[in-house]
Design a protein around this motif. Structure first.
Motif, PDB file in Angstrom:
ATOM      1  N   SER A 115       6.680 -12.524  -7.596  1.00 48.21           N
ATOM      2  CA  SER A 115       5.769 -11.745  -6.760  1.00 48.21           C
ATOM      3  C   SER A 115       4.517 -11.336  -7.522  1.00 48.21           C
ATOM      4  N   HIS A 116       3.341 -11.511  -6.886  1.00 42.63           N
ATOM      5  CA  HIS A 116       2.086 -11.200  -7.550  1.00 42.63           C
ATOM      6  C   HIS A 116       0.955 -11.079  -6.531  1.00 42.63           C
ATOM      7  N   ILE A 117      -0.184 -10.577  -6.998  1.00 39.24           N
ATOM      8  CA  ILE A 117      -1.410 -10.542  -6.211  1.00 39.24           C
ATOM      9  C   ILE A 117      -2.511 -11.220  -7.029  1.00 39.24           C
ATOM     10  N   HIS A 118      -3.702 -11.362  -6.427  1.00 45.30           N
ATOM     11  CA  HIS A 118      -4.849 -11.948  -7.116  1.00 45.30           C
ATOM     12  C   HIS A 118      -5.980 -10.922  -7.080  1.00 45.30           C
ATOM     13  N   PRO A 119      -5.986  -9.961  -8.005  1.00 47.13           N
ATOM     14  CA  PRO A 119      -6.835  -8.773  -7.863  1.00 47.13           C
ATOM     15  C   PRO A 119      -8.334  -8.997  -8.016  1.00 47.13           C
ATOM     16  N   HIS A 120      -8.776 -10.112  -8.560  1.00 48.70           N
ATOM     17  CA  HIS A 120     -10.209 -10.300  -8.808  1.00 48.70           C
ATOM     18  C   HIS A 120     -10.866 -11.238  -7.794  1.00 48.70           C
ATOM     19  N   SER A 121     -10.178 -11.496  -6.688  1.00 49.44           N
ATOM     20  CA  SER A 121     -10.688 -12.416  -5.669  1.00 49.44           C
ATOM     21  C   SER A 121     -10.732 -11.721  -4.315  1.00 49.44           C
ATOM     22  N   VAL A 122     -11.324 -12.396  -3.339  1.00 50.93           N
ATOM     23  CA  VAL A 122     -11.396 -11.883  -1.973  1.00 50.93           C
ATOM     24  C   VAL A 122     -10.373 -12.581  -1.090  1.00 50.93           C
ATOM     25  N   ILE A 123     -10.369 -13.904  -1.125  1.00 50.37           N
ATOM     26  CA  ILE A 123      -9.429 -14.707  -0.337  1.00 50.37           C
ATOM     27  C   ILE A 123      -8.694 -15.657  -1.267  1.00 50.37           C
ATOM     28  N   SER A 124      -7.396 -15.727  -1.100  1.00 55.00           N
ATOM     29  CA  SER A 124      -6.564 -16.665  -1.850  1.00 55.00           C
ATOM     30  C   SER A 124      -5.813 -17.533  -0.859  1.00 55.00           C
ATOM     31  N   GLY A 125      -5.263 -18.622  -1.363  1.00 51.47           N
ATOM     32  CA  GLY A 125      -4.518 -19.485  -0.454  1.00 51.47           C
ATOM     33  C   GLY A 125      -3.889 -20.659  -1.163  1.00 51.47           C
ATOM     34  N   THR A 126      -3.243 -21.475  -0.351  1.00 47.27           N
ATOM     35  CA  THR A 126      -2.533 -22.651  -0.851  1.00 47.27           C
ATOM     36  C   THR A 126      -2.593 -23.748   0.199  1.00 47.27           C
ATOM     37  N   ALA A 137      10.035 -21.384   1.323  1.00 51.67           N
ATOM     38  CA  ALA A 137       8.897 -20.919   2.087  1.00 51.67           C
ATOM     39  C   ALA A 137       8.031 -20.005   1.228  1.00 51.67           C
ATOM     40  N   LEU A 138       6.893 -19.602   1.756  1.00 53.57           N
ATOM     41  CA  LEU A 138       6.065 -18.592   1.113  1.00 53.57           C
ATOM     42  C   LEU A 138       6.518 -17.230   1.638  1.00 53.57           C
ATOM     43  N   LYS A 139       6.772 -16.294   0.733  1.00 56.90           N
ATOM     44  CA  LYS A 139       7.221 -14.956   1.092  1.00 56.90           C
ATOM     45  C   LYS A 139       6.067 -13.983   0.922  1.00 56.90           C
ATOM     46  N   LEU A 140       5.701 -13.300   2.001  1.00 63.74           N
ATOM     47  CA  LEU A 140       4.601 -12.340   2.008  1.00 63.74           C
ATOM     48  C   LEU A 140       5.170 -10.935   2.191  1.00 63.74           C
ATOM     49  N   GLU A 141       4.618  -9.974   1.456  1.00 69.01           N
ATOM     50  CA  GLU A 141       5.136  -8.603   1.482  1.00 69.01           C
ATOM     51  C   GLU A 141       4.131  -7.646   2.109  1.00 69.01           C
ATOM     52  N   ASP A 142       4.622  -6.753   2.947  1.00 69.13           N
ATOM     53  CA  ASP A 142       3.798  -5.696   3.529  1.00 69.13           C
ATOM     54  C   ASP A 142       3.094  -4.941   2.394  1.00 69.13           C
ATOM     55  N   PRO A 143       1.760  -4.895   2.379  1.00 58.79           N
ATOM     56  CA  PRO A 143       1.063  -4.243   1.267  1.00 58.79           C
ATOM     57  C   PRO A 143       1.299  -2.740   1.180  1.00 58.79           C
ATOM     58  N   GLU A 179      -5.883 -12.431   2.417  1.00 63.43           N
ATOM     59  CA  GLU A 179      -6.690 -11.608   1.526  1.00 63.43           C
ATOM     60  C   GLU A 179      -5.935 -11.414   0.218  1.00 63.43           C
ATOM     61  N   SER A 180      -6.679 -11.421  -0.886  1.00 64.58           N
ATOM     62  CA  SER A 180      -6.069 -11.549  -2.206  1.00 64.58           C
ATOM     63  C   SER A 180      -5.222 -10.353  -2.618  1.00 64.58           C
ATOM     64  N   PHE A 181      -5.348  -9.228  -1.905  1.00 61.33           N
ATOM     65  CA  PHE A 181      -4.513  -8.069  -2.231  1.00 61.33           C
ATOM     66  C   PHE A 181      -3.077  -8.228  -1.745  1.00 61.33           C
ATOM     67  N   LEU A 182      -2.818  -9.234  -0.910  1.00 57.05           N
ATOM     68  CA  LEU A 182      -1.501  -9.375  -0.288  1.00 57.05           C
ATOM     69  C   LEU A 182      -0.496  -9.934  -1.294  1.00 57.05           C
ATOM     70  N   ARG A 183       0.543  -9.165  -1.567  1.00 51.56           N
ATOM     71  CA  ARG A 183       1.566  -9.596  -2.530  1.00 51.56           C
ATOM     72  C   ARG A 183       2.388 -10.733  -1.928  1.00 51.56           C
ATOM     73  N   HIS A 184       2.645 -11.753  -2.756  1.00 47.99           N
ATOM     74  CA  HIS A 184       3.349 -12.931  -2.264  1.00 47.99           C
ATOM     75  C   HIS A 184       4.147 -13.564  -3.395  1.00 47.99           C
TER      76      HIS A 184
END
Length: 205
Positions: A115-126, A137-143, A179-184
């Motif tokens: 589990s991690h975030i990307h704190p220095h970006s605006v939008i992240s993805g794959t 699957a990709l697991k996304l966590e309620d921020p 959005e890059s703040f979303l933990r995944h």
């Protein structure tokens, strides 16, 4: 009674080929595997950090320059990210979101991305290159999770927008943006074959 949803977290899912020229997934997979095989610095980093599988995150910063097919991937991603930025109603002040990083991930059986975030970006993805049967699957966590210390868990059949974790099962050729703040995280790959993806960050230029 008036109950509204506030502070919505958005997830964008589309086909990479919705923008730009169609990209042969087998050709992209071969390119990822070839780069991984030649990237001794990346292999060394993975071994030193006990990373199961391979990532070019710490070794290669020039994939679009190094490979024409990655240049095509980025050309398509630029358009997807621009669409998502409009949906997010971001005030970019006349500037654009620009690619900051792009890297290859190859997860063998038993491999995970914690589990991690990307704190220095605006939008992240794959975007997904190989997703064999049984790949995670990709697991996304309620921020808000870290603020819910005394809250009970949600019902198992809670509506999607009310759940603490969301599992998204993409297929080859999909692109997911958030959005890059979303933990995944990527849970353990239970397939005997490699799970291959290309991840990226976009920053405000």
């Amino acid at each position: 009674m008036d109950i509204r949803s506030l502070f919505v977290t958005r997830l964008y899912q589309a086909r990479l080929a919705d923008h730009g020229n169609p990209i042969d997934p087998e050709e992209l997979e071969d390119e990822c595997l070839g780069i991984a095989e030649d990237d001794e610095a990346g292999q060394d980093w993975c071994e030193e950090n006990a990373f199961a599988g391979y990532t070019s995150y710490a070794s290669l910063t020039d994939l679009p320059w190094r490979s024409p097919i990655f240049k095509e991937v980025v050309d398509a991603l630029d358009k997807h990210v621009a669409e998502f930025a409009k949906d997010l109603q971001l005030d970019l002040d006349g500037r654009e979101l620009k690619l900051e990083d792009i890297w290859i991930n190859i997860l063998p059986q038993g491999g995970i991305h914690t589990s991690h975030i990307h704190p220095h970006s605006v939008i992240s993805g794959t975007t997904y290159v190989a997703m064999p049967e049984g790949a995670s699957a990709l697991k996304l966590e309620d921020p808000r999770s870290q603020m819910m210390m005394a809250a009970p868990t949600r019902l198992k059949d809670a509506r999607e927008e009310m759940r603490q974790f969301i599992y998204v099962k993409p297929v080859v050729g999909d692109v997911l943006l958030w959005e890059s703040f979303l933990r995944h995280e990527v849970p353990m790959n239970m397939s005997e074959e490699d799970r291959i993806s290309v991840s990226f960050n976009y920053a405000w230029a």
